[in-house]
Scaffold this active site. Sequence first.
Site, PDB file in Angstrom:
ATOM      1  N   ARG A  83       0.817  -1.225   0.000  1.00 32.44           N
ATOM      2  CA  ARG A  83       0.000   0.000   0.000  1.00 32.44           C
ATOM      3  C   ARG A  83       0.848   1.270   0.000  1.00 32.44           C
ATOM      4  NH1 ARG A  83      -2.078  -3.786   3.342  1.00 32.44           N
ATOM      5  NH2 ARG A  83      -4.084  -4.670   2.708  1.00 32.44           N
ATOM      6  N   THR A  88       2.393  -0.442  -8.349  1.00 32.20           N
ATOM      7  CA  THR A  88       1.997   0.452  -9.441  1.00 32.20           C
ATOM      8  C   THR A  88       3.212   1.045 -10.129  1.00 32.20           C
ATOM      9  OG1 THR A  88      -0.086   0.992  -8.337  1.00 32.20           O
ATOM     10  CG2 THR A  88       0.699   2.538  -9.999  1.00 32.20           C
ATOM     11  N   SER A 111      -0.881 -14.890  -9.540  1.00 26.14           N
ATOM     12  CA  SER A 111      -1.057 -15.630  -8.289  1.00 26.14           C
ATOM     13  C   SER A 111      -2.388 -15.254  -7.647  1.00 26.14           C
ATOM     14  CB  SER A 111       0.100 -15.331  -7.333  1.00 26.14           C
ATOM     15  OG  SER A 111       0.209 -13.929  -7.099  1.00 26.14           O
ATOM     16  N   GLU A 112      -2.798 -14.010  -7.811  1.00 27.80           N
ATOM     17  CA  GLU A 112      -4.091 -13.521  -7.335  1.00 27.80           C
ATOM     18  C   GLU A 112      -4.734 -12.727  -8.473  1.00 27.80           C
ATOM     19  OE1 GLU A 112      -4.174 -12.458  -2.863  1.00 27.80           O
ATOM     20  OE2 GLU A 112      -2.212 -11.790  -3.566  1.00 27.80           O
ATOM     21  N   TYR A 116      -4.451  -7.608 -11.194  1.00 28.21           N
ATOM     22  CA  TYR A 116      -3.908  -7.033 -12.416  1.00 28.21           C
ATOM     23  C   TYR A 116      -4.912  -6.354 -13.340  1.00 28.21           C
ATOM     24  CZ  TYR A 116       0.351  -9.260 -10.944  1.00 28.21           C
ATOM     25  OH  TYR A 116       1.461  -9.609 -10.219  1.00 28.21           O
ATOM     26  N   PHE A 408       5.662 -19.471 -16.504  1.00 29.20           N
ATOM     27  CA  PHE A 408       6.944 -18.825 -16.697  1.00 29.20           C
ATOM     28  C   PHE A 408       7.245 -17.940 -15.492  1.00 29.20           C
ATOM     29  CE2 PHE A 408       3.599 -16.889 -19.346  1.00 29.20           C
ATOM     30  CZ  PHE A 408       3.426 -15.691 -18.710  1.00 29.20           C
TER      31      PHE A 408
END
Length: 408
Positions: A83, A88, A111-112, A116, A408
């Site tokens: 945060r 970013t 992964s989450e 994105y 990858f």
Amino acid sequence: MLTEAEWEPFYASLERAFAVTESQEEQQLYRDLTEFDRTLGVWEGDSCVATAGAFSFRMTVPGGASLPVAAVTMVSVAATHRRRGVLTSMMRHQLDDVRARGEAVAVLVASEPMIYGRFGYGVGTFETRAEIDTARVRIAVPEGTDDVRLRYAQVTDPGVHRTCEEIYARAVPGRPGMMARQPGWDRLPMLDPEKDREGATALQCVLAEDADGTVLGFARFRVKPQWSAAGADGVVFLEDLEAVGPRAPQAAAALWRFLFDLDLTSKLVALNRPSDDTWVHLVSDVRRSSLVLRDALHVRLVDVGAALEARTYRTPVDVVLEVEDAFCPWNEGRWRLTGDAKGAVCVRTAEPADLALSVRELGAAYLGGVSLAALAAAGRVRELREGAVAEAAAAFGSDVAPWLPHGF
């Protein structure tokens, strides 16, 4: 840009973020494959607190062209530094670099998945995961399957490895989303650290051959022996399976039947298969195959015009797209896309828009596996000219589901 001297603390920070400890073999492979001029480390004093990188790949797009892409990887931020805008900043730097290199598309495996979308990535491919109850599910094979010969082959034999890579290379142009192996990446499917086997055997390989000895396909897998009060209850873990050429249906069916029928086993686990994989249409009971669909490749158009021109379209299309892209504002505005199965042109225009959407939706639809009509039904695409959604959805579609066979 990361230096080679910074590799060890960089990788240690990455392992800590993902709560893993890689084997020496895995660490060495990724060190060898790392493109240091595309790899970022964020430092606070002597501590690496964030990481990101990219590999240079070539990806198949609809129509069969091989497009240079930035394969984003090794993204992490230390839990102590969340945060603060670190992620970013890395995404900003990375996408600017991708654009400067002339790559029209960036891709990643998340992964989450929730992370994105705000950077313009949309889910462009899915993978099927299955746990097949082979004690109850039977597989019916097409005519000619019995003519395919199977033989065990040594995974580490250079000739066998080369043959499997040749089969894989022949498969790549036929399916959007597949990645051509770049130098060194042929080592990836050979990774076999004991810590990841979870009690299963070392990697095994079976080749499918025609009567004249021509290799038609291969399967690489592990077997985990298990016993219950009722007897043998082993599990087969499929790593990869490919078959190519006119006899591919028979070769693939022979390999699947072999995996179904292995002695002392009652379950076949496949963790990454195409959503249109052939075995689904061969089994007697798909319900007992425990199918799960999961997001795989996330796609980001870095240069909208170049990306849309790089692929072909299943049906003729002439549509003006109003594109929103706050993170890469050079993409914003109206683009007229005209194309068909032979090629395409995508240029800026002042004409009225037919569809309005964000670059995220364009990325999702780009490889042909996500329908623009479905996105419109979800309110993610706005139709400004009647019939434009149907026209564009038909054109963007792919006869073969896009698929990413390895990470990858």
